[in-house]
Every structure is written in structure tokens, then in C-alpha cells.
Design a protein around this motif. Sequence first.
Motif, PDB file in Angstrom:
ATOM      1  N   ASP A 129      30.292  36.046  35.074  1.00 18.29           N
ATOM      2  CA  ASP A 129      31.330  37.043  35.318  1.00 18.29           C
ATOM      3  C   ASP A 129      30.908  37.840  36.535  1.00 18.29           C
ATOM      4  O   ASP A 129      30.194  38.827  36.436  1.00 18.29           O
ATOM      5  N   SER A 130      31.314  37.387  37.704  1.00 23.93           N
ATOM      6  CA  SER A 130      30.914  38.070  38.941  1.00 23.93           C
ATOM      7  C   SER A 130      31.933  39.163  39.259  1.00 23.93           C
ATOM      8  O   SER A 130      33.029  39.182  38.704  1.00 23.93           O
ATOM      9  N   SER A 131      31.575  40.051  40.167  1.00 20.72           N
ATOM     10  CA  SER A 131      32.420  41.224  40.428  1.00 20.72           C
ATOM     11  C   SER A 131      33.626  40.892  41.311  1.00 20.72           C
ATOM     12  O   SER A 131      33.624  39.906  42.050  1.00 20.72           O
ATOM     13  N   GLY A 139      38.582  35.227  35.937  1.00 21.29           N
ATOM     14  CA  GLY A 139      38.667  36.600  36.443  1.00 21.29           C
ATOM     15  C   GLY A 139      39.865  36.831  37.327  1.00 21.29           C
ATOM     16  O   GLY A 139      40.552  35.896  37.756  1.00 21.29           O
ATOM     17  N   LYS A 140      40.090  38.108  37.607  1.00 23.05           N
ATOM     18  CA  LYS A 140      41.248  38.513  38.415  1.00 23.05           C
ATOM     19  C   LYS A 140      41.063  38.144  39.881  1.00 23.05           C
ATOM     20  O   LYS A 140      39.943  38.190  40.408  1.00 23.05           O
ATOM     21  N   PHE A 166      46.523  37.951  39.803  1.00 21.02           N
ATOM     22  CA  PHE A 166      46.548  36.921  38.758  1.00 21.02           C
ATOM     23  C   PHE A 166      45.120  36.593  38.339  1.00 21.02           C
ATOM     24  O   PHE A 166      44.167  37.009  38.981  1.00 21.02           O
ATOM     25  N   GLU A 167      45.033  35.854  37.231  1.00 18.74           N
ATOM     26  CA  GLU A 167      43.708  35.462  36.765  1.00 18.74           C
ATOM     27  C   GLU A 167      43.476  33.986  37.059  1.00 18.74           C
ATOM     28  O   GLU A 167      44.373  33.165  36.824  1.00 18.74           O
ATOM     29  N   GLN A 168      42.286  33.690  37.550  1.00 20.17           N
ATOM     30  CA  GLN A 168      41.917  32.288  37.781  1.00 20.17           C
ATOM     31  C   GLN A 168      40.862  31.864  36.775  1.00 20.17           C
ATOM     32  O   GLN A 168      40.045  32.684  36.329  1.00 20.17           O
ATOM     33  N   MET A 169      40.896  30.581  36.429  1.00 22.88           N
ATOM     34  CA  MET A 169      39.827  29.987  35.617  1.00 22.88           C
ATOM     35  C   MET A 169      39.245  28.893  36.509  1.00 22.88           C
ATOM     36  O   MET A 169      39.949  27.918  36.825  1.00 22.88           O
ATOM     37  N   GLU A 170      38.022  29.094  36.979  1.00 21.60           N
ATOM     38  CA  GLU A 170      37.456  28.157  37.951  1.00 21.60           C
ATOM     39  C   GLU A 170      36.102  27.644  37.477  1.00 21.60           C
ATOM     40  O   GLU A 170      35.298  28.399  36.927  1.00 21.60           O
TER      41      GLU A 170
END
Length: 465
Positions: free
Chosen positions: A69-71, A204-205, A223-227
Motif C-alpha cells: 500500500d504505497s502513498s 489504491g486511488k 478512481f481506484e486501480q488494482m494493479e
Amino acid sequence: MAVKKTQPNIDTIVSLAKRRGFIFPSSEIYGGYGAIYDYGPYGVELENAVKREWWKEMVQERQDIVGLDSSIFMHPQIWKASGHVDGFADPLAECKKCNTRLRVDHLLEDIDVFADEKMTEDEINKIFNEHKAKIKCPSCGASDFSDAKKFSLLVKSNLGNFTDNWSKEPAYLRGETCQGIYVNFKNVVDSTRVKIPFGIAQIGKTFRNEIAGRQYVFRTREFEQMEMQYFTHPDKEMEEYEKLRKTRWDYYIKRLGLKEENLKWHQHENLVFYAKDAYDIEYNFPFGFKELEGVHARGNYDLTQHTKFSGVDLSYNDQKTGEKYLPHIIESSVGVGRTVLALLTDAYTEEELEGGGTRVVMKFKPTLAPIKAAVFPLLKNKPDLVAKAKDIFTELSKHFMCEFDDNGNVGKRYRRQDEIGTPYCITVDFDSLEDDTVTVRDRDTMKQERVKVGELFDFLSKRVL
Ligand code: GAP
């Protein structure tokens, strides 16, 4: 029971999502805020289910992928290194009659002419000028446009700018989550037991200054991405890429339960110079097949750039072979909002009922349904029924997202739960007080069966987890 229609138009989805508390326009009482949406009580449950299933698939059930979970704010140089400061821009033109700003690559796409947003202004204008006469403004129908100009998609902030010129570089809100993964590659290698090949996943956003188009949650500014970024030996990149393509296809069908005929592969024709291959998984949204997810083979571009700009060597030392190299990366990248829109579209079903009338039912896979079970007392004014139904709700809601409802008659409660996609409705009636059983009604078949109260947990666990 006949199915009337399964592929809804966008207005039907927008209206159901608003009416039933899935998705609201942002800041609505102030007239809305362009291309930004809020997720309501059922929308947030659906989003959470999407993220939970993705995390299970990508991290929990894999030995070779870890989470991060990066900033949102990162060093401004990261966006220089990634190419976003100089190259992350959309070509826009203005309709000279109604002043609407439009994506030139999309206008050309609509008349089957290909233009990539990565082309330079001159390259795009050359193609645009050749075809301009055939294009009509989607807002007013005129055919008179300015030249295309590129507008940066990066969103700037004033973070840290406490005094004038404190910092020359603006702080950007991240334009994709994966940069946070690349810059933590070394931290993850040094602090965990991962060995190449391995992946790092995060949700994350993300923020992009998208030109507002009427594409609902398909294209938004927040939006939120799942990468997931998978680091491989250079010689293994394409082998791992093919494996990833297969698992991502299967994920949509098996884990999310999307209809296979609503999915297709689209291979990119024009690759960026460093990419080996790039595919999109497209979904048949109400406005046609469009990108749902990108699966890309990115070579060693990302780690090369961050090594160059940070001055920190990001090569990997293989302890077994002694080989030192910059890993190649394959990526899977998808938006939460686009997944939610695909699920709403796929689940929407209208059925003609035997006794006349129709029902709208959202046939989400039970594991994704926002509410797993609704608990009703048959009658609101019978304290014994209400008390027993409340006890059942209290027990089940420790394990599953449940809803208690005693409004209106049971038929109306069923219709409401059908529209939010609740797979099971549990009714406490007078027999329940005698024999400790309840009626469980199945959303899809509408069949009812008696189940012992003590067996409800097992019944639901097998079906909705
Ligand atoms: N790291 C690669 C990357 O960000 P992308 O194609 O720009 O690639 C990946 O975005 C995914 O993120 C898309 O397939 C889509 O699902 C989602 N996405 C991109 N832009 C979006 C937007 N403006 N609104 C909603 N989702 C978006």
C-alpha cells in the motif's frame, strides 16, 4: 418465467444504481462534479467484494505475489522518470460552434480511424486534418474543430508549497498506482523472502485530469486501480506473460462470473517502444466493447528509468546462479469502477413472471452480492416474529453482510432485494415459533425451502463465501 432482456442500456443502469443506492453523482446537491462519482451503501459493498476477490486471487492464494500500500503522493521525480510529466497527455480539440472539448483519438475511433494518444501533436493533427470533414461534434452536430492540443492528465497539488517557490516541482496526485510498486521493488526484495519470479500487488486511488465524457464510471477523474506487477528474468518474460493472460481471462469468468460472450481480447497495434506485447481484456459495456483491463509485457523500462533517475541500482542478484540483471515486468491493471460497471451490466436481468408483470433482478454471483441474506419477520406487528427475526439477523450478521427488513409486505421486500441482488431472503413465520425453521427463498429460482435456524450458517457459508 421468461427472460425479457439481459443487456441493459446505460440509462437503465444509471437509474437503477441511483435509485437503489449503488452509485450517486458526486456533490449532487451542488449540481454534480464532472466525471466523479460516489458509491452508496450497496455500491461500497460491491466495490469491497470486487477488491476482496481480486486480493484473494492475486495475493492470498498465491505464494509468489505479495501486497503493498504505497502513498498517493510521491517524489515528483517519479513522474519525470515514468514519462508522465512529458508524455501523459490526451489530444483535445474544441468544437468551434459549441466550445465542447473533445478527445480527438475518440472522434477518430468513432469513424474507424486509429490515432494513439501517445502520438505527437503534429502526428495527430495530420490524421485529424485528413478526416475532420467527416466528423460531427457529438454535442451540437457541427463539423468545425480547432487543431488538436495535448493536455496533461496529471493532477497537480500544492502539497509542501508553504512559501512561494519552496519547491519548483509540483507534487502530483498519482496517475497510476504501479509507480509505487516499482519504487518499492528493492524494499520488498530486501525485506521479504521473495525470489524472482514474483509479483507485487496493490489497490489504491488514482487521479487523472480526464476530459469529461458521458461514460459514467467507465472514465472518471478519481478512481481506484488494482494493479499487479510481476518481475521476471528477461528470458522468461513472454512465458510468464502468456500464463498471466490465461489467469486473468479465467478470473473474469470463474471468479467474477461474467458471461464469456461479453468478454474479448484486443491486441494493441501500436506498441510503445519498450513494450513486448500489450492486450486489453474488453467487456461488452452498454456502449460497446471497451477496455476493462490491460495486460502488458513492459520489458525492463520501468526499473531502467527509476535506476537512472534515482541513482539507485535496482538490479536483482540471483543468489543461486550469481547472475545480476534488471528484471522485466509484466503487468495486470484494472479499475474497480470499470469492474463494478461490468458486474452491474452483466447481472441486470428482466424477467416476465408467470402471474403477469416483470421483475428486475441483479444476478450477481453470490460471493459478490452486496447483501448475502435479508431477514424478514412475516408480519411487522407480531413481536414474537420480529424478536426471532432480529435474533437471526444478529447471529448471521457476525459472519455475512445481512439486512433486516420489516417494511411493506413480503412480496415487496423480495422485489427490493432482487433489485440489489441479494441471493437469499429468510422469512420468520408462525411455524418458525413452533419448529425453529425458516423459509429461505432463492433469488434466481424464486423457490422456497424450509431450513433449520441452527443450519443457516452452514447453508449460507456453502453458497455465499
Ligand atoms: N499502469 C498501467 C495503467 O495505468 P491504463 O490503461 O491507463 O494503464 C489501467 O489503466 C486500467 O485502469 C484500465 O484498464 C481501466 O480499467 C482503469 N482506468 C484507467 N483510466 C480510468 C479512468 N479514467 N476511469 C476509470 N478507470 C480507469
